[in-house]
Design a protein around this motif. Structure first.
Motif, PDB file in Angstrom:
ATOM      1  N   THR A  68       0.826  -1.205   0.000  1.00 54.16           N
ATOM      2  CA  THR A  68       0.000   0.000   0.000  1.00 54.16           C
ATOM      3  C   THR A  68       0.866   1.263   0.000  1.00 54.16           C
ATOM      4  O   THR A  68       0.621   2.208  -0.766  1.00 54.16           O
ATOM      5  N   ARG A  69       1.895   1.273   0.851  1.00 55.72           N
ATOM      6  CA  ARG A  69       2.740   2.477   0.934  1.00 55.72           C
ATOM      7  C   ARG A  69       3.559   2.671  -0.335  1.00 55.72           C
ATOM      8  O   ARG A  69       3.777   3.821  -0.763  1.00 55.72           O
ATOM      9  N   LEU A  70       4.010   1.595  -0.961  1.00 49.88           N
ATOM     10  CA  LEU A  70       4.762   1.733  -2.209  1.00 49.88           C
ATOM     11  C   LEU A  70       3.893   2.342  -3.305  1.00 49.88           C
ATOM     12  O   LEU A  70       4.340   3.197  -4.071  1.00 49.88           O
ATOM     13  N   ILE A  71       2.646   1.892  -3.380  1.00 53.27           N
ATOM     14  CA  ILE A  71       1.739   2.452  -4.385  1.00 53.27           C
ATOM     15  C   ILE A  71       1.508   3.937  -4.107  1.00 53.27           C
ATOM     16  O   ILE A  71       1.509   4.768  -5.030  1.00 53.27           O
ATOM     17  N   GLU A  72       1.354   4.286  -2.839  1.00 54.89           N
ATOM     18  CA  GLU A  72       1.185   5.694  -2.480  1.00 54.89           C
ATOM     19  C   GLU A  72       2.408   6.521  -2.834  1.00 54.89           C
ATOM     20  O   GLU A  72       2.306   7.719  -3.133  1.00 54.89           O
ATOM     21  N   LYS A  73       3.574   5.894  -2.821  1.00 53.55           N
ATOM     22  CA  LYS A  73       4.807   6.581  -3.177  1.00 53.55           C
ATOM     23  C   LYS A  73       5.068   6.599  -4.680  1.00 53.55           C
ATOM     24  O   LYS A  73       6.116   7.067  -5.128  1.00 53.55           O
ATOM     25  N   GLY A  74       4.130   6.044  -5.461  1.00 53.42           N
ATOM     26  CA  GLY A  74       4.239   6.142  -6.900  1.00 53.42           C
ATOM     27  C   GLY A  74       4.732   4.909  -7.623  1.00 53.42           C
ATOM     28  O   GLY A  74       4.904   4.932  -8.842  1.00 53.42           O
ATOM     29  N   VAL A  75       4.942   3.800  -6.908  1.00 50.05           N
ATOM     30  CA  VAL A  75       5.361   2.558  -7.575  1.00 50.05           C
ATOM     31  C   VAL A  75       4.144   1.938  -8.253  1.00 50.05           C
ATOM     32  O   VAL A  75       3.080   1.788  -7.627  1.00 50.05           O
ATOM     33  N   ALA A  76       4.270   1.594  -9.510  1.00 51.25           N
ATOM     34  CA  ALA A  76       3.152   1.006 -10.248  1.00 51.25           C
ATOM     35  C   ALA A  76       2.820  -0.361  -9.684  1.00 51.25           C
ATOM     36  O   ALA A  76       3.732  -1.161  -9.399  1.00 51.25           O
ATOM     37  N   PRO A  77       1.521  -0.673  -9.491  1.00 53.57           N
ATOM     38  CA  PRO A  77       1.152  -2.005  -8.973  1.00 53.57           C
ATOM     39  C   PRO A  77       1.761  -3.144  -9.782  1.00 53.57           C
ATOM     40  O   PRO A  77       2.122  -4.179  -9.214  1.00 53.57           O
ATOM     41  N   ALA A  78       1.888  -2.969 -11.100  1.00 49.78           N
ATOM     42  CA  ALA A  78       2.461  -4.029 -11.937  1.00 49.78           C
ATOM     43  C   ALA A  78       3.932  -4.266 -11.637  1.00 49.78           C
ATOM     44  O   ALA A  78       4.485  -5.314 -12.001  1.00 49.78           O
ATOM     45  N   ASP A  79       4.586  -3.307 -10.958  1.00 50.25           N
ATOM     46  CA  ASP A  79       6.010  -3.440 -10.634  1.00 50.25           C
ATOM     47  C   ASP A  79       6.239  -3.946  -9.211  1.00 50.25           C
ATOM     48  O   ASP A  79       7.369  -3.948  -8.729  1.00 50.25           O
ATOM     49  N   ILE A  80       5.167  -4.367  -8.541  1.00 50.93           N
ATOM     50  CA  ILE A  80       5.300  -4.916  -7.190  1.00 50.93           C
ATOM     51  C   ILE A  80       5.013  -6.410  -7.248  1.00 50.93           C
ATOM     52  O   ILE A  80       3.896  -6.830  -7.531  1.00 50.93           O
ATOM     53  N   HIS A  81       6.033  -7.200  -7.005  1.00 51.93           N
ATOM     54  CA  HIS A  81       5.936  -8.658  -7.092  1.00 51.93           C
ATOM     55  C   HIS A  81       6.094  -9.220  -5.682  1.00 51.93           C
ATOM     56  O   HIS A  81       6.975  -8.797  -4.934  1.00 51.93           O
TER      57      HIS A  81
END
Length: 397
Positions: free
Chosen positions: A371-384
């Motif tokens: 959740t925090r990574l997405i809030e920081k701008g990391v694309a969901p597709a780039d979170i494995h």
């Protein structure tokens, strides 16, 4: 793609099926194990069955697949299918077993829903099942071919390393003296053991390194009971009874949480607890490949003493030219580490544009970090990610 007629029927019946999917799963497993008790004894995780987590996983995968067919009919859910297929391949699941599952699953649906299962409803859900099953069979066939088509092999334990009070690393070598195939950092093997009651149980463990090309290395955390659930019977057996010279059965490496894509992008490797094992393997691979792009390492644990593979974690990160390391400990935090649980903001963890993230740990940790990574701008597709302890197929946990 689901036929138009079946899509209409599945959409109309999905609320009823979804509401009853837990009961359907319970009836399915009861029927399956009554007819095939050997499957519970020698394939399915008996602990997960007793706790009900396997039923939840089956229900979730079926509901997710059906929902995807309705919402995105032009796109196959390869991420979902791939993860299940890798687990199935590590267990040696065969195409004919899908027929067995079909028989007992649809009997359970009819028992639970009764007259609501009209011929049209049965036909529509039959189509859903075989779309999923046939896709899995095809992916598993490819995975078997890529792994050489071999089943489990006997491996001799050549070294046993006590990492922490609850974690032991096993180094094993093929008992037949044969070659060991390479693996991709982040993959796991299925480990089969024969328990005192004669049952053959299987669990998956991440490969935590490769000391040399003739050895497999995996690390096992003793899953201890908490009063509501017993100890993990396989992890307990491995800790208590398996020593140098003993023989275990290992599958070829499988798993889709692996490093991939452009090597010049920033990476973030975040873990908690025993989720550290695939991350250490990834760091080792990056160091061996001369990776030069930024790498951020994040790990949370109860204390430094509980941090398995800590020396390797630090050493491999130190070999990278642009690595930042953030260790969080709930107690006894040493200088240079952070007190408390993982908090990407409190520690000023830098998340660079274009970051690709790899995560492994308990579910609450995974949710918070993702959740925090997405809030920081990391694309969901780039979170494995791989959720430690979350069973999705028969042998996990």
């Amino acid at each position: 793609m689901l036929s138009e007629k079946s899509a209409v029927t599945v959409r109309a019946s999905l609320p009823a099926v979804g509401a009853a999917i837990g009961e359907i799963s319970e009836r399915f497993y009861a029927r399956l194990f009554d007819a095939h008790p050997d499957l519970l004894r020698n394939l399915f995780n008996r602990g997960n069955q007793a706790a009900g987590t396997q039923r939840q996983a089956l229900a979730g995968s079926i509901a997710a697949f059906a929902t995807h067919l309705l919402d995105r009919p032009e796109q196959r859910p390869d991420a979902l299918l791939g993860r299940i297929a890798h687990k199935h391949a590590s267990l040696g699941i065969a195409p004919e077993q899908y027929e067995v599952v079909h028989e007992h699953l649809f009997a359970a649906i009819a028992e639970v829903l009764g007259q609501a299962v009209t011929p049209e409803v049965a036909a529509a859900w039959d189509e859903v099942y075989w779309l999923m099953a046939n896709a899995l069979v095809a992916i598993e066939k490819r995975l078997y071919e890529e792994s050489g088509g071999t089943g489990p092999r006997p491996f001799e334990v050549v070294e046993r390393i006590r990492e922490t009070a609850d974690v032991v690393t096993f180094r094993v070598r093929p008992a037949d003296g044969g070659a060991v195939r390479g693996f991709r950092a982040g993959q796991y093997v299925s480990v089969g053991v024969t328990l005192p009651d004669g049952a053959r149980q299987i669990r998956q463990y991440s490969l935590s390194g490769a000391p040399d090309e003739s050895v497999r290395q995996f690390s096992v955390k003793w899953v201890r009971g908490d009063g509501t659930a017993p100890d993990g019977e396989v992890s307990r057996h491995l800790h208590a009874h398996v020593r140098e010279g003993d023989v275990l059965e290992l599958s070829e490496p499988y798993g889709d949480l692996v490093l991939g894509g452009a090597t010049d992008r920033p990476l973030l490797l975040a873990s908690a607890g025993i989720g550290v094992t695939p991350m250490v393997a990834m760091l080792a691979a990056l160091a061996a490949d001369g990776h030069r792009a930024p790498v951020t390492v994040v790990h949370g644990d109860r204390s430094p003493a509980d941090h398995a593979l800590r020396a390797d974690h630090e050493a491999y990160a130190a070999k990278l030219p642009d690595a930042a390391v953030h260790f969080f400990y709930e107690r006894d935090a040493a200088p240079g580490s952070h007190p408390g649980r993982v908090d990407l903001d409190r520690a000023d963890v830098l998340v660079r544009p274009g970051t690709r993230a790899y995560l492994c740990g308990p579910l609450p940790f995974m949710r918070a970090v993702r959740t925090r990574l997405i809030e920081k701008g990391v694309a969901p597709a780039d979170i494995h990610y791989e959720v430690e302890g979350l069973a999705s197929v028969p042998g996990t946990g």
